[in-house]
Design a protein around this motif. Structure first.
Motif, PDB file in Angstrom:
ATOM      1  N   SER A 120       0.834  -1.204   0.000  1.00 40.24           N
ATOM      2  CA  SER A 120       0.000   0.000   0.000  1.00 40.24           C
ATOM      3  C   SER A 120       0.870   1.255   0.000  1.00 40.24           C
ATOM      4  O   SER A 120       1.975   1.272   0.550  1.00 40.24           O
ATOM      5  N   GLY A 121       0.355   2.306  -0.615  1.00 35.32           N
ATOM      6  CA  GLY A 121       1.066   3.580  -0.593  1.00 35.32           C
ATOM      7  C   GLY A 121       1.025   4.209   0.793  1.00 35.32           C
ATOM      8  O   GLY A 121       0.133   3.930   1.611  1.00 35.32           O
ATOM      9  N   VAL A 122       1.992   5.057   1.057  1.00 32.92           N
ATOM     10  CA  VAL A 122       2.077   5.726   2.358  1.00 32.92           C
ATOM     11  C   VAL A 122       1.053   6.865   2.423  1.00 32.92           C
ATOM     12  O   VAL A 122       0.875   7.611   1.457  1.00 32.92           O
ATOM     13  N   GLY A 127      -1.487  11.405  -0.637  1.00 38.38           N
ATOM     14  CA  GLY A 127      -1.083  10.032  -0.366  1.00 38.38           C
ATOM     15  C   GLY A 127      -0.299   9.448  -1.536  1.00 38.38           C
ATOM     16  O   GLY A 127      -0.476   9.850  -2.697  1.00 38.38           O
ATOM     17  N   GLN A 128       0.548   8.496  -1.244  1.00 39.12           N
ATOM     18  CA  GLN A 128       1.360   7.860  -2.276  1.00 39.12           C
ATOM     19  C   GLN A 128       0.552   6.776  -2.993  1.00 39.12           C
ATOM     20  O   GLN A 128      -0.290   6.106  -2.385  1.00 39.12           O
ATOM     21  N   HIS A 129       0.799   6.618  -4.286  1.00 41.78           N
ATOM     22  CA  HIS A 129       0.086   5.568  -5.010  1.00 41.78           C
ATOM     23  C   HIS A 129       0.526   4.193  -4.512  1.00 41.78           C
ATOM     24  O   HIS A 129       1.644   4.010  -4.002  1.00 41.78           O
ATOM     25  N   GLY A 130      -0.355   3.201  -4.666  1.00 39.81           N
ATOM     26  CA  GLY A 130      -0.024   1.830  -4.270  1.00 39.81           C
ATOM     27  C   GLY A 130       0.908   1.158  -5.262  1.00 39.81           C
ATOM     28  O   GLY A 130       1.045   1.592  -6.423  1.00 39.81           O
ATOM     29  N   TYR A 131       1.537   0.092  -4.827  1.00 45.98           N
ATOM     30  CA  TYR A 131       2.481  -0.646  -5.665  1.00 45.98           C
ATOM     31  C   TYR A 131       1.747  -1.761  -6.410  1.00 45.98           C
ATOM     32  O   TYR A 131       0.734  -2.300  -5.943  1.00 45.98           O
ATOM     33  N   GLY A 132       2.284  -2.129  -7.580  1.00 44.13           N
ATOM     34  CA  GLY A 132       1.646  -3.176  -8.377  1.00 44.13           C
ATOM     35  C   GLY A 132       1.844  -4.571  -7.798  1.00 44.13           C
ATOM     36  O   GLY A 132       2.863  -4.874  -7.162  1.00 44.13           O
ATOM     37  N   GLY A 133       0.857  -5.438  -8.030  1.00 48.07           N
ATOM     38  CA  GLY A 133       0.963  -6.837  -7.603  1.00 48.07           C
ATOM     39  C   GLY A 133       1.769  -7.659  -8.598  1.00 48.07           C
ATOM     40  O   GLY A 133       1.863  -7.329  -9.797  1.00 48.07           O
ATOM     41  N   GLY A 134       2.359  -8.729  -8.138  1.00 47.59           N
ATOM     42  CA  GLY A 134       3.142  -9.612  -9.013  1.00 47.59           C
ATOM     43  C   GLY A 134       2.254 -10.511  -9.843  1.00 47.59           C
ATOM     44  O   GLY A 134       1.133 -10.868  -9.455  1.00 47.59           O
TER      45      GLY A 134
END
Length: 527
Positions: A316-318, A348-355
């Motif tokens: 999750s983004g910060v 807020g920071q964007h979320g990271y992609g899933g693998g």
């Protein structure tokens, strides 16, 4: 600019028993006998408007029923501006009275009426109010009930302003602007963050206020900060599914998906391929965290001896930081008091992609002769959600100020100053919720006992926007002034202060509160 001595000679007030004596004094060129002859009694004479001779002043002091027959400009609410401004033919507006008074070097004498207008007083003017212009004898004595000349415009207006209108600043030692028996009433402010200011003295003027009343209503609460958004931020794109086994010799995994946010791009990893021999590994989502002991966003393993594995979800983004609560009392300008706003939150920071999910094994054991031999492929990871937009800072509460002095010299004596409550600072706006991450794509279907492809990991949620800080609380001040020049409030004046305003968000554990205002007789500000 007319000096003090010449004004007093022209403004002597004589009762109807003394007009011939005063005229004779003028005609003979001898200095007129009046209050100016003994400065120790001048204040007492002026307070009762019984300026005849020293003997008469002493004898008549305290008797407000004597008529006023003074060389000046007379003003009453139902007068006419085409009148000469005499006691019998007064003018209607302060502006006309001031024009005549400056032209002839006279005082202005005002009826104890209520004027619902803003009044602009030129520097060096003397205004005497509280007169009973409707006395049945045609006199203008002091009002028997002690009524004052009242200036009370509508809300969000400053009743009286003293201003230097000459091309050059008032020379040192020039006659002060004197306001006697006046009442200035500023109504409660109604504009968000608006201040109630009863009187204003602008740059370069010297003002004496005596035997008067100054009343400032309450300051208005500050405006709340705007929220980052009523709905959550943009969601991450969902991953694409893998393809079914035996659909190709090399079954490609679910295609990479991407979400573009204000602060960058988040992508889910591509799913692993399905082949005849082994399944391919899924790709990592992007970006990967710099520190990643939990393996967020890593791609799943393709099937070799064992079954494939799912891709891992993105981090999750910060959350954005909260804005700071307002600090610092504000800045004084010639228009009023500029309070301090709360700080805006951060995005807020964007979320990271899933693998991506791993692919599976195919081959003739599962795929019929004549069909392609590839195994089921993995689904791609979901993209991360976008970060929430921040809440804006709350606005400052308006202040309640009796006299606002902007680079001016102000003295107050025998005057009551009553102020209302300072407005509360506005609460900071809520941050927008971050968008949810996209779901990972499902793995491709199996055939004749083969294993399906593995699922892609979900994208990480975007961080929530930070809440805005609360605005500064409004002040309750008898005199607010620029820091270079403080007022002189005599001890014979009566000061009644309202409460200070609370900072925005006060008492709210989830907000950064602004500082409260101040309640004080006087307070200096930067400018």
């Amino acid at each position: 600019m007319i000096g003090t001595t010449s004004r007093r000679n022209r403004w002597r007030c004589v009762s109807e028993a003394w007009p011939l004596l005063l005229v004779a004094s003028w005609l003979s060129g001898i200095a007129a006998i009046g209050c100016g002859a003994d400065t120790s009694t001048w204040e007492a004479c002026e307070e009762t408007l019984t300026c005849t001779s020293v003997v008469a002043c002493n004898a008549d002091h305290g008797n407000p029923d004597l008529p006023v027959d003074c060389d000046g400009v007379y003003l009453r609410k139902d007068g006419r501006d085409d009148h000469p401004g005499t006691r019998d033919d007064p003018v209607r507006t302060f502006a006309r009275a001031f024009d005549l008074a400056r032209e002839h070097g006279m005082r202005v004498y005002a009826c104890a009426d209520t004027f619902n207008v803003e009044v602009r007083v030129p520097a060096g003017m003397e205004v005497w109010g509280g007169l009973n212009c409707r006395d049945p004898r045609g006199h203008w004595p002091l009002h028997p009930l002690g009524e004052l000349t009242t200036i009370a415009p509508g809300p969000n207006r400053i009743p009286l302003t003293v201003v230097e209108e000459a091309a050059e600043p008032t020379p040192e030692g020039a006659v002060a602007t004197t306001l006697t028996r006046m009442r200035m009433i500023a109504q409660d402010a109604t504009v968000p963050g608006g201040s109630a200011i009863a009187m204003r003295a602008l740059s370069g003027v010297t003002v004496e206020v005596r035997l008067s009343e100054i009343v400032a209503g309450a300051g208005a609460d500050g405006s709340p900060g705007a929220d980052g958004g009523a709905e959550p931020a943009q969601e991450g794109a969902p991953g694409n599914p893998g393809a079914v086994a035996c659909s190709a010799d090399r079954v490609e995994g679910g295609a990479r998906v991407t979400t573009s946010c204000d602060d960058g791009v988040s992508s889910g990893g591509m799913g692993g391929v399905g082949t005849k021999g082994d399944g391919g590994d899924g790709e990592d989502g992007t970006p990967l965290p710099a520190s990643n002991s939990m393996n967020f966003g890593r791609g799943g393993l393709g099937q070799q001896s064992m079954e494939c594995t799912d891709g891992l979800r993105g981090m999750s983004g910060v959350d954005g930081f909260r804005g700071n609560g307002a600090s610092g009392p504000g800045r004084l300008t010639d228009a009023g008091l500029e309070g301090t706003w709360g700080g805006d939150g951060e995005t807020g920071q964007h979320g990271y992609g899933g693998g991506g999910g791993g692919g599976s094994r195919g081959g003739s054991m599962f795929c019929s002769v004549g069909l392609p031999q590839g195994g089921a492929s993995g689904g791609s990871g979901g993209a991360g959600g976008c970060g929430g937009k921040p809440g804006k800072g709350g606005g400052p509460g308006g202040s309640s100020i009796g006299i606002l002095s902007h680079h001016a010299s102000v003295r107050v004596s025998k005057t009551s100053i009553t102020t209302g409550r300072g407005g509360n600072g506005g609460r900071g706006g809520n941050g927008q919720f971050g968008g949810v991450g996209g779901y990972g794509g499902t793995g491709g279907g199996n055939r004749a006992g083969s294993l399906p492809g593995c699922r892609g990991g979900d994208g990480g949620k975007g961080g929530n926007g930070g809440r805005g800080g609360g605005g500064h609380g409004g002040h309750s001040l008898a005199v607010g002034h620029t820091a270079d020049l403080g007022p002189n409030v005599d001890s014979d004046s009566v000061i009644s202060l309202g409460d200070r305003g609370d900072g925005g968000g006060a008492g709210d554990l989830d907000a950064n509160a602004g500082e409260p205002g101040t309640a004080a007789v006087s307070m200096g500000f930067q400018y």
